[in-house]
Design an enzyme around this catalytic site. Structure first.
Site, PDB file in Angstrom:
ATOM      1  N   TRP A 164       0.819  -1.213   0.000  1.00 27.95           N
ATOM      2  CA  TRP A 164       0.000   0.000   0.000  1.00 27.95           C
ATOM      3  C   TRP A 164       0.856   1.268   0.000  1.00 27.95           C
ATOM      4  O   TRP A 164       0.332   2.352  -0.173  1.00 27.95           O
ATOM      5  CB  TRP A 164      -0.878   0.005   1.265  1.00 27.95           C
ATOM      6  CG  TRP A 164      -0.072  -0.368   2.492  1.00 27.95           C
ATOM      7  CD1 TRP A 164       0.036  -1.618   3.027  1.00 27.95           C
ATOM      8  CD2 TRP A 164       0.790   0.474   3.273  1.00 27.95           C
ATOM      9  NE1 TRP A 164       0.908  -1.610   4.102  1.00 27.95           N
ATOM     10  CE2 TRP A 164       1.386  -0.338   4.270  1.00 27.95           C
ATOM     11  CE3 TRP A 164       1.119   1.833   3.229  1.00 27.95           C
ATOM     12  CZ2 TRP A 164       2.295   0.173   5.206  1.00 27.95           C
ATOM     13  CZ3 TRP A 164       2.019   2.333   4.161  1.00 27.95           C
ATOM     14  CH2 TRP A 164       2.590   1.510   5.130  1.00 27.95           C
ATOM     15  N   ASN A 165       2.163   1.149   0.235  1.00 30.08           N
ATOM     16  CA  ASN A 165       2.920   2.398   0.451  1.00 30.08           C
ATOM     17  C   ASN A 165       3.201   3.164  -0.843  1.00 30.08           C
ATOM     18  O   ASN A 165       3.285   4.384  -0.837  1.00 30.08           O
ATOM     19  CB  ASN A 165       4.198   2.143   1.262  1.00 30.08           C
ATOM     20  CG  ASN A 165       5.178   1.230   0.586  1.00 30.08           C
ATOM     21  OD1 ASN A 165       4.828   0.484  -0.332  1.00 30.08           O
ATOM     22  ND2 ASN A 165       6.425   1.263   1.031  1.00 30.08           N
ATOM     23  N   PRO A 189      -3.335  -5.861  -6.104  1.00 26.97           N
ATOM     24  CA  PRO A 189      -2.896  -4.730  -5.270  1.00 26.97           C
ATOM     25  C   PRO A 189      -3.201  -4.969  -3.799  1.00 26.97           C
ATOM     26  O   PRO A 189      -4.030  -5.815  -3.459  1.00 26.97           O
ATOM     27  CB  PRO A 189      -3.750  -3.574  -5.804  1.00 26.97           C
ATOM     28  CG  PRO A 189      -4.985  -4.219  -6.354  1.00 26.97           C
ATOM     29  CD  PRO A 189      -4.595  -5.601  -6.823  1.00 26.97           C
ATOM     30  N   ALA A 190      -2.571  -4.206  -2.932  1.00 26.32           N
ATOM     31  CA  ALA A 190      -2.880  -4.268  -1.495  1.00 26.32           C
ATOM     32  C   ALA A 190      -4.352  -3.901  -1.289  1.00 26.32           C
ATOM     33  O   ALA A 190      -4.877  -3.017  -1.978  1.00 26.32           O
ATOM     34  CB  ALA A 190      -1.991  -3.299  -0.731  1.00 26.32           C
ATOM     35  N   GLY A 242       7.100  -6.113  -0.476  1.00 22.31           N
ATOM     36  CA  GLY A 242       6.453  -6.120   0.833  1.00 22.31           C
ATOM     37  C   GLY A 242       7.435  -6.549   1.899  1.00 22.31           C
ATOM     38  O   GLY A 242       8.658  -6.420   1.735  1.00 22.31           O
ATOM     39  N   SER A 243       6.913  -7.093   2.965  1.00 22.61           N
ATOM     40  CA  SER A 243       7.778  -7.437   4.099  1.00 22.61           C
ATOM     41  C   SER A 243       8.583  -8.709   3.817  1.00 22.61           C
ATOM     42  O   SER A 243       8.165  -9.568   3.029  1.00 22.61           O
ATOM     43  CB  SER A 243       6.925  -7.661   5.340  1.00 22.61           C
ATOM     44  OG  SER A 243       6.059  -8.764   5.135  1.00 22.61           O
ATOM     45  N   GLU A 264      11.204  -7.781  -3.525  1.00 20.02           N
ATOM     46  CA  GLU A 264      11.709  -6.488  -3.044  1.00 20.02           C
ATOM     47  C   GLU A 264      11.152  -6.367  -1.627  1.00 20.02           C
ATOM     48  O   GLU A 264       9.982  -6.078  -1.435  1.00 20.02           O
ATOM     49  CB  GLU A 264      11.204  -5.399  -3.979  1.00 20.02           C
ATOM     50  CG  GLU A 264      12.086  -4.176  -3.974  1.00 20.02           C
ATOM     51  CD  GLU A 264      11.580  -3.171  -2.977  1.00 20.02           C
ATOM     52  OE1 GLU A 264      12.060  -3.252  -1.807  1.00 20.02           O
ATOM     53  OE2 GLU A 264      10.748  -2.347  -3.308  1.00 20.02           O
ATOM     54  N   LEU A 265      12.015  -6.666  -0.647  1.00 17.40           N
ATOM     55  CA  LEU A 265      11.536  -6.879   0.727  1.00 17.40           C
ATOM     56  C   LEU A 265      11.955  -5.743   1.667  1.00 17.40           C
ATOM     57  O   LEU A 265      12.379  -4.690   1.222  1.00 17.40           O
ATOM     58  CB  LEU A 265      12.035  -8.251   1.204  1.00 17.40           C
ATOM     59  CG  LEU A 265      11.698  -9.411   0.252  1.00 17.40           C
ATOM     60  CD1 LEU A 265      12.276 -10.727   0.749  1.00 17.40           C
ATOM     61  CD2 LEU A 265      10.209  -9.545   0.014  1.00 17.40           C
ATOM     62  N   CYS A 298      10.489   1.525   2.209  1.00 19.63           N
ATOM     63  CA  CYS A 298      11.498   0.566   2.681  1.00 19.63           C
ATOM     64  C   CYS A 298      12.925   1.052   2.437  1.00 19.63           C
ATOM     65  O   CYS A 298      13.866   0.434   2.928  1.00 19.63           O
ATOM     66  CB  CYS A 298      11.260  -0.820   2.113  1.00 19.63           C
ATOM     67  SG  CYS A 298      11.401  -0.879   0.367  1.00 19.63           S
ATOM     68  N   GLU A 395      12.463  -2.505  11.033  1.00 18.25           N
ATOM     69  CA  GLU A 395      12.044  -1.350  10.239  1.00 18.25           C
ATOM     70  C   GLU A 395      10.883  -0.665  10.972  1.00 18.25           C
ATOM     71  O   GLU A 395       9.861  -1.296  11.241  1.00 18.25           O
ATOM     72  CB  GLU A 395      11.570  -1.926   8.894  1.00 18.25           C
ATOM     73  CG  GLU A 395      11.441  -0.975   7.763  1.00 18.25           C
ATOM     74  CD  GLU A 395      11.125  -1.709   6.457  1.00 18.25           C
ATOM     75  OE1 GLU A 395      10.598  -2.846   6.485  1.00 18.25           O
ATOM     76  OE2 GLU A 395      11.425  -1.140   5.402  1.00 18.25           O
TER      77      GLU A 395
HETATM   78  N1  LIG Z   1       9.435  -3.332   0.875  1.00 21.70           N
HETATM   79  C1  LIG Z   1       8.440  -2.503   1.002  1.00 21.70           C
HETATM   80  O1  LIG Z   1       8.252  -1.609   0.216  1.00 21.70           O
HETATM   81  C2  LIG Z   1       7.475  -2.707   2.075  1.00 21.70           C
HETATM   82  C3  LIG Z   1       7.835  -3.178   3.311  1.00 21.70           C
HETATM   83  N2  LIG Z   1       6.894  -3.341   4.255  1.00 21.70           N
HETATM   84  C4  LIG Z   1       7.279  -3.793   5.605  1.00 21.70           C
HETATM   85  O2  LIG Z   1       6.332  -4.723   6.047  1.00 21.70           O
HETATM   86  C5  LIG Z   1       5.693  -4.246   7.233  1.00 21.70           C
HETATM   87  C6  LIG Z   1       4.263  -4.695   7.235  1.00 21.70           C
HETATM   88  O3  LIG Z   1       3.542  -4.047   6.198  1.00 21.70           O
HETATM   89  P1  LIG Z   1       2.466  -4.843   5.346  1.00 21.70           P
HETATM   90  O4  LIG Z   1       1.770  -3.997   4.396  1.00 21.70           O
HETATM   91  O5  LIG Z   1       1.617  -5.602   6.296  1.00 21.70           O
HETATM   92  O6  LIG Z   1       3.424  -5.787   4.486  1.00 21.70           O
HETATM   93  P2  LIG Z   1       3.087  -7.208   3.962  1.00 21.70           P
HETATM   94  O7  LIG Z   1       4.320  -7.824   3.466  1.00 21.70           O
HETATM   95  O8  LIG Z   1       2.269  -7.931   4.949  1.00 21.70           O
HETATM   96  O9  LIG Z   1       2.111  -6.913   2.718  1.00 21.70           O
HETATM   97  C7  LIG Z   1       2.566  -6.632   1.412  1.00 21.70           C
HETATM   98  C8  LIG Z   1       1.550  -7.213   0.429  1.00 21.70           C
HETATM   99  O10 LIG Z   1       1.507  -8.625   0.568  1.00 21.70           O
HETATM  100  C9  LIG Z   1       0.180  -9.060   0.802  1.00 21.70           C
HETATM  101  N3  LIG Z   1       0.233 -10.264   1.634  1.00 21.70           N
HETATM  102  C10 LIG Z   1       0.289 -10.366   2.978  1.00 21.70           C
HETATM  103  N4  LIG Z   1       0.333 -11.666   3.357  1.00 21.70           N
HETATM  104  C11 LIG Z   1       0.318 -12.402   2.219  1.00 21.70           C
HETATM  105  C12 LIG Z   1       0.351 -13.804   1.935  1.00 21.70           C
HETATM  106  N5  LIG Z   1       0.400 -14.720   2.898  1.00 21.70           N
HETATM  107  N6  LIG Z   1       0.312 -14.198   0.641  1.00 21.70           N
HETATM  108  C13 LIG Z   1       0.253 -13.294  -0.347  1.00 21.70           C
HETATM  109  N7  LIG Z   1       0.217 -11.958  -0.145  1.00 21.70           N
HETATM  110  C14 LIG Z   1       0.257 -11.508   1.119  1.00 21.70           C
HETATM  111  C15 LIG Z   1      -0.488  -7.861   1.454  1.00 21.70           C
HETATM  112  O11 LIG Z   1      -1.886  -7.930   1.301  1.00 21.70           O
HETATM  113  C16 LIG Z   1       0.130  -6.726   0.669  1.00 21.70           C
HETATM  114  O12 LIG Z   1      -0.525  -6.578  -0.551  1.00 21.70           O
HETATM  115  C17 LIG Z   1       5.898  -2.743   7.204  1.00 21.70           C
HETATM  116  O13 LIG Z   1       5.805  -2.195   8.465  1.00 21.70           O
HETATM  117  C18 LIG Z   1       7.267  -2.662   6.605  1.00 21.70           C
HETATM  118  O14 LIG Z   1       8.210  -2.881   7.599  1.00 21.70           O
HETATM  119  C19 LIG Z   1       5.604  -3.090   3.975  1.00 21.70           C
HETATM  120  C20 LIG Z   1       5.187  -2.614   2.772  1.00 21.70           C
HETATM  121  C21 LIG Z   1       6.115  -2.351   1.735  1.00 21.70           C
HETATM  122  O1  LIG Z   2      10.910   3.251  -5.327  1.00 21.79           O
HETATM  123  C1  LIG Z   2      11.038   3.602  -4.186  1.00 21.79           C
HETATM  124  O2  LIG Z   2      11.495   4.659  -3.811  1.00 21.79           O
HETATM  125  C2  LIG Z   2      10.676   2.613  -3.175  1.00 21.79           C
HETATM  126  O3  LIG Z   2      10.714   1.365  -3.852  1.00 21.79           O
HETATM  127  C3  LIG Z   2       9.495   2.531  -2.499  1.00 21.79           C
HETATM  128  S1  LIG Z   2       9.803   1.263  -1.398  1.00 21.79           S
HETATM  129  O4  LIG Z   2       9.684  -0.031  -2.084  1.00 21.79           O
HETATM  130  O5  LIG Z   2      11.214   1.436  -1.008  1.00 21.79           O
HETATM  131  O6  LIG Z   2       8.959   1.366  -0.264  1.00 21.79           O
END
Ligand SMILES: NC(=O)C1=CN([C@@H]2O[C@H](COP(=O)(O)OP(=O)(O)OC[C@H]3O[C@@H](n4cnc5c(N)ncnc54)[C@H](O)[C@@H]3O)[C@@H](O)[C@H]2O)C=CC1
Ligand SMILES: O=C(O)[C@H](O)CS(=O)(=O)O
Length: 491
Positions: A164-165, A189-190, A242-243, A264-265, A298, A395
């Site tokens: 969602w970010n 999408p989220a 995502g995470s 991309e974690l 992230c 994070e």
């Molecule tokens: N790398 C990045 O850009 C991001 C990192 N994060 C990190 O993750 C933490 C938690 O944020 P969330 O949004 O809850 O991240 P998340 O990793 O839980 O969610 C990211 C996406 O994956 C989906 N998802 C969740 N569980 C899943 C599963 N079992 N199978 C398939 N899809 C699944 C979610 O609905 C969302 O669309 C944040 O506080 C941050 O530390 C979160 C969002 C983006």
């Molecule tokens: O493109 C960016 O600046 C970032 O990818 C967004 S995030 O994945 O780092 O949250």
């Protein structure tokens, strides 16, 4: 939280961009599982009810994508480039509306949201051009009568799961290279931010992207969609942002089909200020790096290391600048920091602050839910932070700037690398040999030197260690959607 209600349609120049159905095989589809609510995190009101797809419908979307892919792959790169260019143009023509939709569901200030639309569009522009440059190679043969030809071919159906970010750019950064390579695409999408993805379907249709090549499958059940993506044999590529926690789950699930994955974690970015740095520039860099998207990025600075000789001066300057930042509703003029995405995000920031303070750190600014209440949290600066505190390991994903003090270069490199993550890192210094030494020693996929912003479609974005696999953006980004085929010619 304000009492205002978000009549999103009335805020748009072109209200037909606000679509709530799924886009599958060129058709607009209702959800078999009904709808789910999308809320404005600044106001707490429901702004849309979006089609909630069943797992069977997601399988149907994959089948449509598979059907469309072969023909799409047969288009010339130049033909694919032309429709991608049209998609890009439509995004930029509708930048204001796309930004408004994004702010309404995600919360970031409108100017930042419009910036994300331009950033998201830049991947479509860039990879559209790259579609013409998917070169193979000829390798001298291993025998006199042999020639070795290497061709690059699209992987097939690619499926994405995004957070969602960055509800727009995280999709275009994946869909653009996929489509340019000749893959078809299914985007989940989220659940917090589906409208920004669905509108990309509206524009894909208007741009003339053939039915089934780009599909959007909103669903409130991420795990069901994740399983379908991993278990359906038609999907040959999974791309996720995502995470790290969810990335691990998906990698395990994808193993059964030996599916190609890009991940991309999470990050835990160090931001280091050396004593020879331009302090004003470092403060500006820290502001941009730390508070972009209210810290919910992230690649945001998570740990700010400042050398002892400039520590107090840096902290004072940072405090002065941050205290001028205005927290507010992203749809209102003058807002620097919007709300956090949900109450859990706010709880995590508070937990990190409490843990730091309980262990001896000192709050010099903030530490409170903003007067606006709800998901609003005031930007916070904490000094005296050390490696054993939670904020050093996890994070925060919020507006907390923790300041660590260090004495020498080797110490700070060791502290910066002391994490399972390896996405982005930053440092400010002038001495050239120090710049080389530190840039080489940081165990990260990305290093920003004397800058707090590194994101661009022109560079390879991605992490090492548990921050991920693969690279997005740049000419390298398309490789993740291509297979190499070796053809041995006997002449
Ligand atoms: N790398 C990045 O850009 C991001 C990192 N994060 C990190 O993750 C933490 C938690 O944020 P969330 O949004 O809850 O991240 P998340 O990793 O839980 O969610 C990211 C996406 O994956 C989906 N998802 C969740 N569980 C899943 C599963 N079992 N199978 C398939 N899809 C699944 C979610 O609905 C969302 O669309 C944040 O506080 C941050 O530390 C979160 C969002 C983006
Ligand atoms: O493109 C960016 O600046 C970032 O990818 C967004 S995030 O994945 O780092 O949250």
């Amino acid at each position: 939280m304000t009492d205002a209600k978000t009549d999103l349609k009335s805020l748009l120049k072109d209200p037909s961009l606000l679509e709530t159905r799924a886009y599958i095989g060129g058709q607009w589809v209702e959800g078999d599982d009904g709808t789910f609510d999308v809320t404005n995190p600044a106001r707490g009101d429901v702004i849309a009810q979006v089609a909630d797809l069943s797992r069977a419908q997601v399988a149907g979307a994959i089948a449509q994508a598979e059907k469309a892919q072969k023909d799409w792959a047969a288009w010339t790169g130049k033909e694919r480039a032309a429709v991608l260019r049209k998609w890009f143009d439509l995004m930029m023509e509708n930048q204001d509306d796309l930004g408004t939709i994004l702010t309404a569901e995600q919360g970031k200030p409108l100017a930042e949201a419009k910036g994300e639309i331009a950033y998201g569009a830049s991947f479509i522009e860039f990879f559209g051009e790259e579609a013409k440059r998917v070169y193979g190679e000829m390798i001298p043969g291993h025998q006199r009568d042999k020639r070795i030809m290497v061709m690059k071919q699209p992987i097939g159906v690619a499926a994405s799961i995004t957070p969602w970010n960055f509800p727009n750019a995280m999709i275009t950064r994946k869909a653009a290279p996929a489509l340019a390579a000749g893959c078809s695409f299914v985007a989940r999408p989220a659940a917090e931010t589906p409208l920004s993805a669905i509108v990309m379907g509206v524009l894909a249709e208007r741009a003339g992207i053939p039915a089934g090549v780009f599909n959007v499958v909103p669903s409130s059940s991420s795990s069901a969609v994740g399983k379908e993506f991993c278990e359906n044999p038609a999907v040959r590529k999974l791309t996720f942002t995502g995470s790290t926690e969810v990335g691990r789950i998906l990698l395990k699930q994808a193993a059964d089909q030996v599916m190609k994955c890009s991940m991309e974690l999470g990050g835990n970015a160090p931001f280091i200020v050396f004593d020879d740095a331009d302090l004003d520039a470092a403060v500006e860099g820290a502001i941009m790096c730390k508070f972009r998207n209210n810290g919910q990025t992230c690649v945001c600075a998570n740990r700010i290391y400042v050398q002892a000789g400039v520590y107090d001066a840096f902290a004072a300057k940072l405090k002065d600048r941050v205290s001028q930042m205005k927290v507010g509703d992203g749809l209102e003029e003058g807002t620097d920091l919007g709300p956090l995405i949900n109450p859990e995000a706010s709880d995590k920031v508070q937990e990190h602050i409490k843990d730091a303070v309980d262990n001896g750190a000192e709050i010099i600014l903030g530490n409170a839910k903003d007067d606006m209440g709800g998901n609003f949290f005031g930007p916070t600066i904490v000094t005296g932070v050390t490696q054993d505190m939670k904020v050093a390991k996890e994070e925060t994903f919020g507006p907390l700037a923790p300041l660590f003090k260090f004495e020498d270069v080797d110490d700070v490199i060791a502290m910066a690398n002391d994490t399972i993550f390896g996405l982005a890192s930053y440092f400010y210094a002038k001495d050239l040999s120090r710049v080389y030494k530190v840039a080489e020693a940081l165990e990260y996929g990305i290093v920003g030197v004397n800058t707090g912003i590194i994101s661009t479609e022109l560079a390879p974005f991605g992490g090492v260690k548990q921050s991920g696999l693969g690279r997005e953006g740049s000419h390298h980004g398309i490789e993740d959607y291509l297979e190499m085929k070796y053809v041995c010619l006997s002449v």
